[in-house]
Design a protein around this motif. Sequence first.
Motif, short mmCIF file in Angstrom:
data_model
loop_
_atom_site.label_atom_id
_atom_site.label_comp_id
_atom_site.label_asym_id
_atom_site.label_seq_id
_atom_site.Cartn_x
_atom_site.Cartn_y
_atom_site.Cartn_z
N GLU A 186 69.09 33.10 -2.51
CA GLU A 186 68.97 34.08 -3.60
C GLU A 186 69.76 33.68 -4.84
O GLU A 186 69.46 34.14 -5.95
N SER A 215 70.26 42.04 0.69
CA SER A 215 69.23 43.01 1.10
C SER A 215 69.42 44.37 0.45
O SER A 215 68.48 45.16 0.38
N ASP A 218 68.16 44.40 -5.60
CA ASP A 218 66.86 43.88 -6.00
C ASP A 218 67.04 42.52 -6.67
O ASP A 218 68.14 41.98 -6.71
N ASP A 219 65.97 41.97 -7.19
CA ASP A 219 66.04 40.63 -7.75
C ASP A 219 66.90 40.54 -9.01
O ASP A 219 67.27 39.45 -9.45
N ARG A 272 69.60 48.90 -4.74
CA ARG A 272 68.26 49.48 -4.56
C ARG A 272 68.29 51.01 -4.57
O ARG A 272 67.35 51.65 -5.06
N HIS A 319 70.02 41.68 -16.75
CA HIS A 319 69.12 42.67 -16.17
C HIS A 319 69.59 44.09 -16.44
O HIS A 319 68.77 45.02 -16.47
N TYR A 358 67.22 46.92 -18.10
CA TYR A 358 67.16 48.30 -17.61
C TYR A 358 67.37 49.29 -18.75
O TYR A 358 66.65 50.29 -18.87
N LYS A 371 61.65 48.03 -15.74
CA LYS A 371 61.98 48.25 -14.34
C LYS A 371 61.54 47.06 -13.49
O LYS A 371 61.56 47.10 -12.28
N SER A 372 61.11 45.94 -14.13
CA SER A 372 60.69 44.75 -13.40
C SER A 372 61.86 43.79 -13.29
O SER A 372 62.47 43.42 -14.29
N SER A 384 61.82 40.66 -11.61
CA SER A 384 61.27 39.48 -10.95
C SER A 384 62.09 38.24 -11.20
O SER A 384 61.91 37.23 -10.54
#
Length: 396
Positions: free
Chosen positions: A66, A337, A340-341, A346, A382, A386, A391-392, A394
């Motif tokens: 990651e 986990s 998010d990316d 999460r 990121h 936001y 909200k992507s 990737s």
Amino acid sequence: MRALVIGGGPAGLMAAERLCAAGVQPVVVEAKPSLARKFLMAGKSGLNLTKMEPLDRFLSHYDQPELAPMIRAFTPEDMRDWAEDLGQSCFTGSTGRLFPKAMKASPLLRAWIGRLNKAGCSFRTRWRWSGWQDGAFAFDTPEGTQILRPDVCVLALGGASWARLGSDGAWGKCLAERGIDLTPFRPSNVGVLVNWSKHMAPHFGAPLKNIRLSAGRISHRGEAVISARGLEGGGVYPLSPELRNDAPLRLDLLPDLDLATLTRRLSKPRGKTSMGSFLRKTLKWPAQAQALLMECARPLPAQPQDLAAQIKDLHIPYSALRPMDEAISTVGGVPFSELDDGLMLRNMPGVFVAGEMIDWDAPTGGYLLTACMATGRWAGDHAVRYLNGSKSFSGE
């Protein structure tokens, strides 16, 4: 308040820098009286910023895939350019490690904080995050409890080593109370404890140079230091992932001699010469290496081939790793986990995590600092997305 960064180390300051670059003026909150104390301590003996090597090789030092996109977005070359943009000229040593010519962290940190101040970043020191209160971030401060309600927040509170410098892992309770499933902290880049006999005392502080160290799947050339409590140093630290799982620690004291050549040398007649004198004259090695052999291979094998085998594969009877607060870094914390990316939690929209709070591992030599700053940069970028309504996450 639009943006809050909790933690004034390299990861938090890099996140703040990216927010500033996007026109957002964050508040950086730090529990200690001054910023980046662990960064300053690490730089006292020469600040190793990163390792200048091909990127694929650089990435091979991290077990967590990651991290790859984050480090590709902030490479060792980017680290060098970043430092030089702050007026700190750098040089690459013979091993590929990158250092500022000043060979310490304080000039770099002063220039960095100065640039952040000019960009509108503000700082609050002696503010310790205590969790949430009515959905807002609560802090224990000299003026009493303070409450902040940012639109976005980056958490960069460090791991759980060097508590005196601010990395105490106390934030884990705050996140666990919000349902974040944390991985327990364990030491990394740390020495081992060995219960030496009194015969080793004259050699405490002595280095073992040009040896091969092995534990489990990891084997490499390096150096170690015999201390009163065990073995430590740059040769031991990279073995931490295997030593944490109780893998045997083995040393090759003469890696430049193969087993057959060493056996031939040890097969020479020694007459009435003591074994100790015979080994010193035959192998021409330092007293500490011989003392270590006699400590860990008692009684010494009588047959040359067996003695050679011991020298080439000496088992070190360590009892445990050094305590976590003596470790250079830790593993554990927030697992990927839970993120998010874009490194956002999460189940907590608008809250991002960076640096050693995340469960990843790397050896010393610039890899730790590079990943801290790369994740801080990623989280900051990121967080900006936001704030702008994207909200992507990737990573594109």
